[in-house]
Design a protein around this motif. Structure first.
Motif, PDB file in Angstrom:
ATOM      1  N   SER A   1       0.832  -1.203   0.000  1.00 26.27           N
ATOM      2  CA  SER A   1       0.000   0.000   0.000  1.00 26.27           C
ATOM      3  C   SER A   1       0.865   1.251   0.000  1.00 26.27           C
ATOM      4  O   SER A   1       1.793   1.388   0.784  1.00 26.27           O
TER       5      SER A   1
ATOM      6  N   GLU B   1      -8.328   0.595  -2.523  1.00 20.57           N
ATOM      7  CA  GLU B   1      -8.377   1.092  -1.153  1.00 20.57           C
ATOM      8  C   GLU B   1      -6.981   1.309  -0.569  1.00 20.57           C
ATOM      9  O   GLU B   1      -6.839   1.819   0.546  1.00 20.57           O
TER      10      GLU B   1
ATOM     11  N   ASN C   1      -2.565   1.494   4.135  1.00 17.95           N
ATOM     12  CA  ASN C   1      -3.677   0.617   4.467  1.00 17.95           C
ATOM     13  C   ASN C   1      -3.095  -0.718   4.925  1.00 17.95           C
ATOM     14  O   ASN C   1      -2.937  -1.656   4.139  1.00 17.95           O
TER      15      ASN C   1
ATOM     16  N   LEU D   1      -0.464   8.076   3.517  1.00 23.83           N
ATOM     17  CA  LEU D   1      -1.486   7.249   4.167  1.00 23.83           C
ATOM     18  C   LEU D   1      -1.337   5.812   3.677  1.00 23.83           C
ATOM     19  O   LEU D   1      -1.213   5.566   2.475  1.00 23.83           O
TER      20      LEU D   1
ATOM     21  N   GLY E   1      -4.199   2.734  -2.340  1.00 25.32           N
ATOM     22  CA  GLY E   1      -3.387   3.746  -2.996  1.00 25.32           C
ATOM     23  C   GLY E   1      -2.966   3.360  -4.396  1.00 25.32           C
ATOM     24  O   GLY E   1      -2.904   2.179  -4.739  1.00 25.32           O
TER      25      GLY E   1
ATOM     26  N   THR F   1      -0.597  12.263  -4.656  1.00 23.96           N
ATOM     27  CA  THR F   1      -2.008  12.552  -4.404  1.00 23.96           C
ATOM     28  C   THR F   1      -2.135  13.099  -2.986  1.00 23.96           C
ATOM     29  O   THR F   1      -1.192  13.004  -2.188  1.00 23.96           O
TER      30      THR F   1
ATOM     31  N   ASP G   1       0.554   5.620  -1.833  1.00 23.24           N
ATOM     32  CA  ASP G   1      -0.059   6.560  -2.752  1.00 23.24           C
ATOM     33  C   ASP G   1       0.984   7.584  -3.144  1.00 23.24           C
ATOM     34  O   ASP G   1       1.670   8.134  -2.278  1.00 23.24           O
TER      35      ASP G   1
ATOM     36  N   TYR H   1       6.351   6.393   3.252  1.00 20.90           N
ATOM     37  CA  TYR H   1       5.175   6.432   2.367  1.00 20.90           C
ATOM     38  C   TYR H   1       4.731   5.071   1.852  1.00 20.90           C
ATOM     39  O   TYR H   1       3.974   4.993   0.882  1.00 20.90           O
TER      40      TYR H   1
ATOM     41  N   ARG I   1      -3.457  11.751  -0.642  1.00 23.21           N
ATOM     42  CA  ARG I   1      -3.362  10.633   0.298  1.00 23.21           C
ATOM     43  C   ARG I   1      -1.924  10.157   0.505  1.00 23.21           C
ATOM     44  O   ARG I   1      -1.700   9.186   1.227  1.00 23.21           O
TER      45      ARG I   1
END
Length: 278
Positions: A187, A227, A199, A197, A229, A192, A189, A264, A194
């Protein structure tokens, strides 16, 4: 005939190299130790060549020509293409004959990949090889999967590609031992709101399903990757490795996982082990 002697997968992110100090020292040491473990296991398997399954981050390919799959068939590969990546410029040794074999077998078995004899590899390939400390030890054959620009190959196609890869390697007579390293995900992103963030629930479930039913794995990856990224689309590389490992009945084992927000990325590493190995 070539034998697949090891299969591994790792996350990759240039932030691990460029901003190594952005995470606590204990986490950094544990993560880098996990990469060294992967590198040592690959070296211990004594491969004649290493298939590196990764993606191109819009460096070699762009909207005028963006293949779903590309096989490298060059004798060597300059890397990294990014001038800002804090590693020395170097040239990786290739295996053009093995790359050509994979291309020919693909065309004979219902696959239509691109090929290239002029790739400059980016952090997706170099970062894990650098952290695993194996850049100078083995010839590489890059297999690049489009995980960046829609339309992307379906998750099911990535698994099919892996199964084909295992069969194609088994028919190669040019060397005796081949390793496979997938690199990408999990996961994250990029560029963006996000970004940063993660998951972790998605990551852990994906890793769990790699050890279970393939239908459930592909369904979960297809239905839930959005969900986790845009960078999580790189799990396709793990699915290719998973398919290749099935050629010798291997099972997935996690080596390390932690969601590292300051890098990240969900940092995951794993291996596929023969069912005959305790």
């Amino acid at each position: 005939m070539a034998e697949i002697v090891s299969v591994h997968a790792t996350s990759h992110t240039p932030v691990m190299i460029n901003f190594a100090d952005a995470v606590p020292a204990t986490d950094r040491e544990d993560i880098f130790a996990a990469y060294r473990t992967v590198g040592q296991e690959i070296l211990d398997a004594r491969p004649d060549a290493l298939i590196v399954i990764s993606d191109d981050h819009v460096h070699n390919f762009f909207m005028n020509n963006f293949p779903a799959f590309c096989i490298g068939a060059a004798a060597n590969y300059p890397t990294p293409v990014e001038h800002w990546l804090k590693v020395r410029k170097q040239t990786l040794r290739g295996d053009s004959q093995l790359g050509a074999h994979l291309l020919g077998e693909a065309l004979q078995n219902g696959f239509d990949p691109s090929f290239s004899m002029d790739l400059t590899l980016d952090h997706g390939v170099l970062t894990p090889l650098h952290l695993a400390d194996i850049t100078a030890d083995v010839a590489v054959v890059p297999v690049l999967v489009n995980c960046v620009q829609p339309p992307l190959p379906p998750m099911s196609r990535a698994l099919q590609w892996g199964r084909f890869l295992g069969q194609a390697l088994a028919s190669y007579e040019g060397c005796a031992r081949v390793s496979v390293l997938a690199t990408g995900g999990i996961s994250h992103d990029i560029a963006t709101p996000r970004m940063g963030l993660l998951n972790e629930d998605f990551d852990r479930e994906f890793l769990r399903l790699l050890g279970g039913d393939d239908e459930a794995l592909v369904r979960y990856a297809t239905d839930h990757v959005n969900e986790a990224g845009n960078g999580a689309e790189e799990i396709r590389t793990w699915l290719v490795a998973h398919g290749a490992a099935q050629s010798f009945g291997a099972r997935f084992e996690p080596i390390y996982y932690k969601g590292v927000a300051n890098w990240y990325t969900g940092i995951g590493l794993g291996r596929w082990v023969s069912r005959g190995v305790a």
